[in-house]
Enzyme design. Structure first.
Site, mmCIF file in Angstrom:
data_model
loop_
_atom_site.group_PDB
_atom_site.id
_atom_site.type_symbol
_atom_site.label_atom_id
_atom_site.label_comp_id
_atom_site.label_asym_id
_atom_site.label_seq_id
_atom_site.Cartn_x
_atom_site.Cartn_y
_atom_site.Cartn_z
ATOM 1 N N SER A 45 -1.376 5.443 1.114
ATOM 2 C CA SER A 45 -0.027 4.673 0.782
ATOM 3 C C SER A 45 0.074 3.565 1.920
ATOM 4 O O SER A 45 0.612 2.436 1.975
ATOM 5 C CB SER A 45 1.107 5.595 0.906
ATOM 6 N N ASP A 201 11.810 6.119 6.210
ATOM 7 C CA ASP A 201 10.968 7.749 6.480
ATOM 8 C C ASP A 201 10.176 7.716 7.691
ATOM 9 O O ASP A 201 9.725 8.927 8.114
ATOM 10 C CB ASP A 201 9.920 7.736 5.344
ATOM 11 N N HIS A 204 5.847 4.939 6.981
ATOM 12 C CA HIS A 204 5.341 3.899 6.432
ATOM 13 C C HIS A 204 5.746 2.495 6.922
ATOM 14 O O HIS A 204 6.998 2.442 7.088
ATOM 15 C CB HIS A 204 5.530 3.878 4.915
#
Length: 232
Positions: A45, A201, A204
């Site tokens: 990711s 979050d 990221h």
């Protein structure tokens, strides 16, 4: 010079000229059809620009730097990444990723291996991760033996225990050393843990964080692109 000789030399000149043009076209064709060699960012990711538009991710920003340097005819950046992917997942799809280059008739110049973060977050054994990362590199070397290998190191938070953290970090160092690879000391340098540079979050990178990643990576990648010519 009699008529026969004049006709002979006239035909000879026309034939020679046609052959010269044909030779020039044949010699020029590989240059015209040549495609830029690929700088592949192979990851999860973090490389897939999670939560952002693709053009905000560090692979796309590296492409912008390639173009700024006037190297776009020689190299193109490509993100091959799946959010949530572990090193085992990366191993399972490496053949597919490399086959894509074959289909596009592209050479691989630089392979940036940026996997393992999800192994660590799940507490998966580091010896298994090491085997997976090595197997991925082995596949790359088999298909593109001239490609430069780059290994991007990650670190784990303290809650996983100091022994695991050390083993995890050493895995990247050992894999890089075993393959004479260029080492990225920390993919998230100057980004990890900073709320201003990450999505809500806290894991990221946001657009600013991705820009810092690209700025940190470019001094490592640029010498690899400017000291070799994939079209030579």
């Amino acid at each position: 010079m009699d008529l026969f000789n004049r006709q002979f030399y006239s035909r000879f000149r026309r034939t020679f000229a046609a052959l010269a043009i044909a030779f020039f076209v044949i010699a020029l064709t590989p240059l015209v059809n040549a495609k830029p060699a690929v700088v592949m960012f192979y990851g999860d990711s973090l490389t897939a620009s999670y939560g952002l538009a693709p053009e905000q991710g560090y692979p796309a920003l590296i492409q912008e730097k390639i173009e700024t340097e006037g190297l776009q005819n020689e190299y193109t950046a490509l993100a091959s990444a799946v959010s949530g992917e572990t090193s085992a997942g990366g191993l399972s799809r490496i053949n597919w990723a490399l086959a894509g280059l074959d289909r596009g008739k592209q050479e691989l110049a630089v392979f940036v291996l940026a996997l393992g973060a999800n192994d660590g977050l799940r507490g998966l054994p580091t010896d298994a991760m090491a085997k997976n990362l090595q197997a991925i590199i082995d596949r790359v070397k088999e298909k593109h033996p001239e490609a430069q290998i780059v290994v991007a190191q990650m670190f784990m938070p303290p809650n996983l225990g100091e022994a695991y953290r050390e083993s995890f970090a050493e895995t990247y160092q050992n894999v890089a050393k075993a393959n004479d690879a260029v080492m990225i000391p920390f993919l998230l340098k100057d980004v990890a843990g900073d709320p201003k540079l990450n999505l809500p979050d806290g894991i990221h990178p946001n657009a600013k964080g991705q820009q810092i990643m690209a700025d940190n990576l470019w001094p490592i990648l640029k010498p690899l692109l400017t000291t070799q010519s994939p079209q030579s």
